[in-house]
Design a protein around this motif. Structure first.
Motif, PDB file in Angstrom:
ATOM      1  N   LEU A 126      -3.127  -2.822  -4.772  1.00  0.00           N
ATOM      2  CA  LEU A 126      -4.003  -1.785  -4.240  1.00  0.00           C
ATOM      3  C   LEU A 126      -3.567  -0.407  -4.745  1.00  0.00           C
ATOM      4  O   LEU A 126      -4.398   0.411  -5.160  1.00  0.00           O
ATOM      5  N   ARG A 127      -2.269  -0.132  -4.736  1.00  0.00           N
ATOM      6  CA  ARG A 127      -1.775   1.147  -5.250  1.00  0.00           C
ATOM      7  C   ARG A 127      -2.176   1.329  -6.707  1.00  0.00           C
ATOM      8  O   ARG A 127      -2.605   2.410  -7.119  1.00  0.00           O
ATOM      9  N   HIS A 128      -2.013   0.260  -7.477  1.00  0.00           N
ATOM     10  CA  HIS A 128      -2.342   0.329  -8.896  1.00  0.00           C
ATOM     11  C   HIS A 128      -3.825   0.620  -9.096  1.00  0.00           C
ATOM     12  O   HIS A 128      -4.199   1.429  -9.953  1.00  0.00           O
ATOM     13  N   GLU A 129      -4.687  -0.021  -8.299  1.00  0.00           N
ATOM     14  CA  GLU A 129      -6.127   0.191  -8.461  1.00  0.00           C
ATOM     15  C   GLU A 129      -6.524   1.610  -8.106  1.00  0.00           C
ATOM     16  O   GLU A 129      -7.369   2.221  -8.774  1.00  0.00           O
ATOM     17  N   ILE A 130      -5.936   2.161  -7.041  1.00  0.00           N
ATOM     18  CA  ILE A 130      -6.256   3.535  -6.655  1.00  0.00           C
ATOM     19  C   ILE A 130      -5.901   4.503  -7.785  1.00  0.00           C
ATOM     20  O   ILE A 130      -6.614   5.480  -8.054  1.00  0.00           O
ATOM     21  N   GLN A 146      -3.747   0.794   5.686  1.00  0.00           N
ATOM     22  CA  GLN A 146      -4.127   2.191   5.913  1.00  0.00           C
ATOM     23  C   GLN A 146      -3.144   3.151   5.247  1.00  0.00           C
ATOM     24  O   GLN A 146      -3.549   4.119   4.597  1.00  0.00           O
ATOM     25  N   GLY A 147      -1.856   2.892   5.394  1.00  0.00           N
ATOM     26  CA  GLY A 147      -0.856   3.772   4.803  1.00  0.00           C
ATOM     27  C   GLY A 147      -0.916   3.801   3.291  1.00  0.00           C
ATOM     28  O   GLY A 147      -0.665   4.844   2.666  1.00  0.00           O
ATOM     29  N   VAL A 148      -1.252   2.661   2.676  1.00  0.00           N
ATOM     30  CA  VAL A 148      -1.360   2.600   1.218  1.00  0.00           C
ATOM     31  C   VAL A 148      -2.523   3.472   0.747  1.00  0.00           C
ATOM     32  O   VAL A 148      -2.402   4.216  -0.245  1.00  0.00           O
ATOM     33  N   PHE A 149      -3.657   3.400   1.452  1.00  0.00           N
ATOM     34  CA  PHE A 149      -4.800   4.246   1.117  1.00  0.00           C
ATOM     35  C   PHE A 149      -4.445   5.729   1.273  1.00  0.00           C
ATOM     36  O   PHE A 149      -4.762   6.552   0.404  1.00  0.00           O
ATOM     37  N   GLU A 150      -3.807   6.077   2.385  1.00  0.00           N
ATOM     38  CA  GLU A 150      -3.467   7.479   2.618  1.00  0.00           C
ATOM     39  C   GLU A 150      -2.518   8.003   1.538  1.00  0.00           C
ATOM     40  O   GLU A 150      -2.680   9.123   1.033  1.00  0.00           O
ATOM     41  N   GLU A 151      -1.536   7.201   1.202  1.00  0.00           N
ATOM     42  CA  GLU A 151      -0.568   7.611   0.191  1.00  0.00           C
ATOM     43  C   GLU A 151      -1.234   7.873  -1.158  1.00  0.00           C
ATOM     44  O   GLU A 151      -0.897   8.829  -1.862  1.00  0.00           O
ATOM     45  N   GLY A 152      -2.207   7.040  -1.512  1.00  0.00           N
ATOM     46  CA  GLY A 152      -2.840   7.179  -2.815  1.00  0.00           C
ATOM     47  C   GLY A 152      -3.953   8.202  -2.862  1.00  0.00           C
ATOM     48  O   GLY A 152      -4.237   8.766  -3.928  1.00  0.00           O
ATOM     49  N   LEU A 153      -4.615   8.463  -1.709  1.00  0.00           N
ATOM     50  CA  LEU A 153      -5.810   9.307  -1.717  1.00  0.00           C
ATOM     51  C   LEU A 153      -5.581  10.710  -1.187  1.00  0.00           C
ATOM     52  O   LEU A 153      -6.188  11.671  -1.674  1.00  0.00           O
ATOM     53  N   ASN A 154      -4.723  10.873  -0.182  1.00  0.00           N
ATOM     54  CA  ASN A 154      -4.671  12.134   0.553  1.00  0.00           C
ATOM     55  C   ASN A 154      -3.895  13.231  -0.164  1.00  0.00           C
ATOM     56  O   ASN A 154      -2.834  12.978  -0.756  1.00  0.00           O
ATOM     57  N   GLY A 155      -4.413  14.439  -0.082  1.00  0.00           N
ATOM     58  CA  GLY A 155      -3.675  15.647  -0.423  1.00  0.00           C
ATOM     59  C   GLY A 155      -3.145  15.740  -1.832  1.00  0.00           C
ATOM     60  O   GLY A 155      -3.556  15.019  -2.742  1.00  0.00           O
ATOM     61  N   ASP A 156      -2.176  16.650  -2.001  1.00  0.00           N
ATOM     62  CA  ASP A 156      -1.627  16.921  -3.322  1.00  0.00           C
ATOM     63  C   ASP A 156      -0.816  15.748  -3.860  1.00  0.00           C
ATOM     64  O   ASP A 156      -0.719  15.573  -5.075  1.00  0.00           O
ATOM     65  N   GLY A 157      -0.241  14.958  -2.959  1.00  0.00           N
ATOM     66  CA  GLY A 157       0.547  13.821  -3.422  1.00  0.00           C
ATOM     67  C   GLY A 157      -0.300  12.673  -3.922  1.00  0.00           C
ATOM     68  O   GLY A 157       0.193  11.760  -4.583  1.00  0.00           O
ATOM     69  N   GLY A 158      -1.601  12.685  -3.589  1.00  0.00           N
ATOM     70  CA  GLY A 158      -2.510  11.639  -4.032  1.00  0.00           C
ATOM     71  C   GLY A 158      -3.586  12.207  -4.927  1.00  0.00           C
ATOM     72  O   GLY A 158      -3.329  13.059  -5.790  1.00  0.00           O
ATOM     73  N   LEU A 159      -4.813  11.760  -4.686  1.00  0.00           N
ATOM     74  CA  LEU A 159      -5.932  12.194  -5.518  1.00  0.00           C
ATOM     75  C   LEU A 159      -6.602  13.458  -4.988  1.00  0.00           C
ATOM     76  O   LEU A 159      -7.574  13.927  -5.568  1.00  0.00           O
TER      77      LEU A 159
END
Length: 873
Positions: A760-764, A805-818
């Motif tokens: 999932l991380r890789h796909e994001i 949920q945490g994996v999505f947040e890590e990859g999508l949210n804010g400056d650390g993600g998308l």
């Protein structure tokens, strides 16, 4: 592609059918009810005809036909009709509808409920239950419980623990008497009782748990209890501020042994002694438990304020057993209703299950497929070719499939088998240690296809029949299928003698490559189990709940409690709400902590002209087959009104029409034609804007478009969004390159849950189409995962949603993600997960929560420009 439609069809009446109960007659203590004289001769003939069964101890299900009702005019309930319909469409043995209706009428159909509950419906008159002649172990001494009454006396009062036990045993008797024992132990209260030694009792707020095993509550007609009697025993009460509902496991085999009070009120055709799967590690007959963390419960408290979510686990100590509790902070007076449902076992193991995989082989070679289709399975390998000492090696596993020259197998057909290989792997894993191998499609299933598929499960030779899953949807297969592989046995089927390979009836390989022939072994990870009566990818058709009201509900002795307060200075007061700061994106954090919920639902006045001066109207949306509340451009809060009678009526998805009518729980929400409510955070406020204010925001921010992205959930968002953007002119000077494009995405959340975290991380990070990075021309909001109350696919359930949920947040949210901005969809959907979903599917949650997501969208998008000029939500 799921449509998840939320439109219309028929309303299912609440179940109130057929509880077995014995009411003490004034001049008789025999435990049998009086019947009209015209039935005595008929009854005598039937009993004489069945006397052989009594003498031999063979208490067959036909015995229930001999139960005589007090009247011949008993109404056939929705549950009875559902049983008959289920037998017709899934190919059960040819038994008349009358038999099943009579069986349902005389079997125990519902648990006891307080007589002051508005949901109570009249039940048919009690029948005369047969007494069991099965021996049971002698009860162990327990000095903590009250003395049992004389064995010849029908009990007139029970403790709360006994009432909870009666609730479960009546449901058990119902399934036994319609010959559906597997359907009971696979799900809900039946699974907890038979596999986990659990019987759950939910106490009203602030009630003293010491009364559970001591205080007696009087039984009324049909074993109902009087709530006033419960109040006399120990007054439950709601109080200003913090309240807590507590749920206890009261399992004790003494409570249902022969001669016990409960045993006198409900009887089985079979033994009441539960059988446990060998890998279950629970301890019986012990009130001390330390495994409550393995069970996930949903709780809702519904009144002027609505609180809902997962129950918290209170872990065991050296002296106290574990239990569950649901805390909530109450401010507004009124009547509150309590609901609770069983959801999952080992939910928190979902991530480990994600990271596990089966050893599988996918066959696509057409020549091999042709041989398999003709019944020659030798070319396939696995347990069907030559083996050594009855074992076969798959990958690095050595599996005992063939023992004593026999193989035990049975096919099951699923409900929504989107990826049959992963589903069959999971199903076989859930049936360990007995299931050791699987194939898909099933051998006897004719014309397997994407919408019609399943698994062939292979069991150890010592598997008890009760653990060999029997499918009603594959009518041509024997049950159970214990097939000899070599000649010389008296029951040998058609066999290829040259290589001792079994020749089977086979339905052929489907044309669709997604359902090609797959075979393999289960993985070793402890499985996550969905236990609710909601939609299940393999339970819903073969193993339905026959009462969505009762079969996954802990016993609730009191559902309704009043709370009176004169305190007007509370957080629900509009003046107090206005003093809170504006909500920011940081306030959208998802909470999985029952002790720290971010907010709750608050009812508003449906007919309050100061909130909405225009009449309530709805418009029909033909695309999604649903009614939408009309939008008033000048009074935005008018949009938050609903007629709950309209939800979940339309059935559009594949196989939906075959679901048992009574497997669906229709709560009291569905009786409300005038609901108006909004989600309010405890620590901040949302603003809602008129059409003119929304236009001003769009113009000042130079927004060129607002679009939705995702799959079926985004299609619903698009329908609701179109209501708020109707009449708005978007910025069209795109050549100036100063525009802003807004995207609202669902992140295709539910469809991604079958992927392990690393994938999932890789796909994001790599799928630019579904997960684009924010730039200076784009602003992207996304809705978090919702609160699921179903199992849509192998890993699409509450447990996998929480784990991902945490994996999505890590990859999508804010400056650390998308750079995306998340809006909390999880907590607002918990209250409506059973009520405003398309087709009651527990996944496509619309209505109030989805409108609240778009209210949040315009708040976050426009509050920086408009500030507090709008209306406080």
């Amino acid at each position: 592609e799921d449509t998840g439609s939320m439109g219309e069809a028929t309303t299912t009446p609440k179940n109130a059918a057929g509880a077995v109960s014995v009411t003490k007659n004034g001049d008789s203590e025999s435990g049998y009810v009086k019947v009209p004289k015209k039935w005595l001769v008929v009854g005598a003939v039937l009993l004489l005809a069945l006397s052989a069964d009594f003498r031999t101890g063979n208490m067959a299900k036909n015995l229930m036909v001999a139960s005589i009702a007090e009247t011949t005019k008993t109404t056939i309930t929705a549950e009875e009709d559902s049983v008959a319909q289920h037998t017709q469409h899934v190919g059960m043995p040819a038994v008349s509808d009358d038999f099943y209706k009579e069986t349902v009428r005389t079997a125990a159909a519902a648990g006891t409920q307080p007589t002051d509950s508005p949901t109570n419906k009249p039940t048919p008159p009690p029948s005369s239950p047969p007494t069991t002649n099965k021996p049971t172990p002698p009860p162990t001494e327990n000095t903590n419980k009250p003395q049992q009454q004389d064995e010849t006396t029908t009990p007139t009062s029970l403790t709360l623990a006994e009432l909870a036990t009666l609730h479960v045993l009546k449901r058990h008797a119902f399934y036994e008497n319609i010959d559906e024992p597997q359907t009971f132990w696979l799900r809900g209260i039946g699974h907890l009782f038979l596999q986990r030694s659990m019987i759950l009792l939910a106490l009203p707020p602030n009630m003293d748990p010491n009364v559970i095993h001591t205080a007696k509550i009087h039984l009324g007609t049909n074993d109902t209890i009087d709530a006033n009697d419960l109040r006399r025993i120990n007054q439950p009460k709601l109080q200003q501020g913090q309240n807590t509902i507590k749920i206890y496991n009261v399992f004790d085999s003494e409570l249902f042994q022969e001669g016990s009070n409960v045993h006198k009120l409900v009887h089985y055709n079979k033994t009441t002694t539960p059988t446990i799967m060998p890998d279950t590690t629970t301890t019986r007959n012990s009130r001390f438990r330390n495994d409550c963390h393995r069970l996930t419960l949903w709780v809702r408290v519904k009144g002027p304020e609505i609180f809902s979510g997962m129950a918290a686990v209170v872990n065991a100590t050296d002296t106290k057993t574990c239990y569950w509790e649901f805390p909530f902070h109450l401010d507004v007076g009124g009547t509150y209703e309590i609901d609770t449902k069983i959801l999952m076992w080992d939910m928190h193991n979902a991530r480990a299950v994600h990271e596990s995989s089966c050893e599988m082989t996918r066959i696509k070679d057409q020549a091999v497929l042709n041989h398999i289709a003709k019944g020659n399975l030798a070319l396939m390998g696995g347990p069907f070719g030559p083996s050594s000492n009855g074992r076969v090696t798959i990958g690095n596993k050595s599996v005992a499939v063939v023992e004593n020259n026999a193989v035990v197998h049975q096919g099951v057909k699923g409900f929504k088998m989107y990826s049959t290989d992963a589903n069959c792997c999971q199903i076989c894993n859930r049936m360990r240690p007995y299931c050791v191998y699987f194939t898909t499609p099933p051998f006897h299933l004719q014309g397997a296809a994407f919408a019609s598929n399943g698994c062939e499960l292979f069991y150890r030779h010592d598997t008890p029949d009760e653990f060999i899953l029997r499918s009603h949807q594959i009518p041509s297969q024997p049950s159970p299928h214990r097939t000899m592989l070599k000649n010389g046995h008296e029951d040998v089927p058609t066999v290829n003698p040259s290589n001792a390979t079994e020749t089977l009836v086979y339905g052929g390989i489907p044309k669709n490559d997604r359902t090609s022939f797959v075979h393999g072994t289960p993985f070793d990870t402890k499985p996550t189990l969905f236990l609710g009566c909601g939609w299940s990818n393999w339970h819903s058709l073969d193993f339905p709940c026959y009462s969505g009201d009762n079969d996954d509900q802990p016993y609730l002795p009191m559902k309704f409690i009043d709370f009176a307060t004169t305190n007007s200075n509370n957080n629900n007061n509009d003046d107090a709400q206005k003093q809170l700061p504006l909500c920011t994106i940081q306030d959208e954090a998802v909470s999985f902590d029952p002790y720290n919920p971010p907010g709750r639902w608050v009812r508003l006045g449906f007919n309050d002209s100061t909130i909405c001066p225009t009449p309530f109207t709805q418009i029909w949306n033909d695309k999604k087959k649903m009614k939408l509340t009309s939008v008033n451009p000048d009074y935005p809060q008018c949009w938050h009104r609903d007629d709950f009678r309209e939800f979940g009526k339309f059935c559009a998805e594949m196989n939906c029409r075959f679901i048992s009518k009574t497997s669906t729980w229709r709560s009291s929400f569905h009786d409300e034609s005038q609901f108006m409510g909004v989600w309010r955070n405890y620590n901040c406020k949302y603003m809602e804007y008129t059409l003119a204010e929304r236009q001003e925001c769009i113009t000042k921010r130079k927004i060129s478009s607002i679009e939705t992205k995702g799959r079926s959930m985004s299609e619903f968002l698009e329908v609701y969004l179109a209501q708020l953007t109707e009449g708005i002119e978007f910025y069209n000077e795109t050549s100036a390159m100063d525009f802003k494009r807004v995207i609202v995405s669902t992140a295709i959340f539910a469809h991604r849950l079958s992927q392990p975290p690393a994938k999932l991380r890789h796909e994001i990070l790599t799928n630019k189409r579904d997960f684009p990075k924010v730039d200076n021309r784009t602003e992207i909001y996304w809705t978090s995962g919702q609160f699921f109350s179903s199992e849509r696919d192998t890993n699409c359930h509450l447990g996998s949603g929480v784990a991902s949920q945490g994996v999505f947040e890590e990859g999508l949210n804010g400056d650390g993600g998308l750079g995306w901005k998340m809006m909390n969809f999880f907590d607002p959907t918990a209250a409506f997960t059973y009520d405003t979903t398309g087709q009651h599917d527990g996944l496509h949650i619309g209505g109030p929560p989805m409108r609240m997501m778009l209210t949040k969208l315009f708040h976050h998008m426009c509050s920086g420009v408009l500030g507090e000029r709008g209306t406080v939500v």
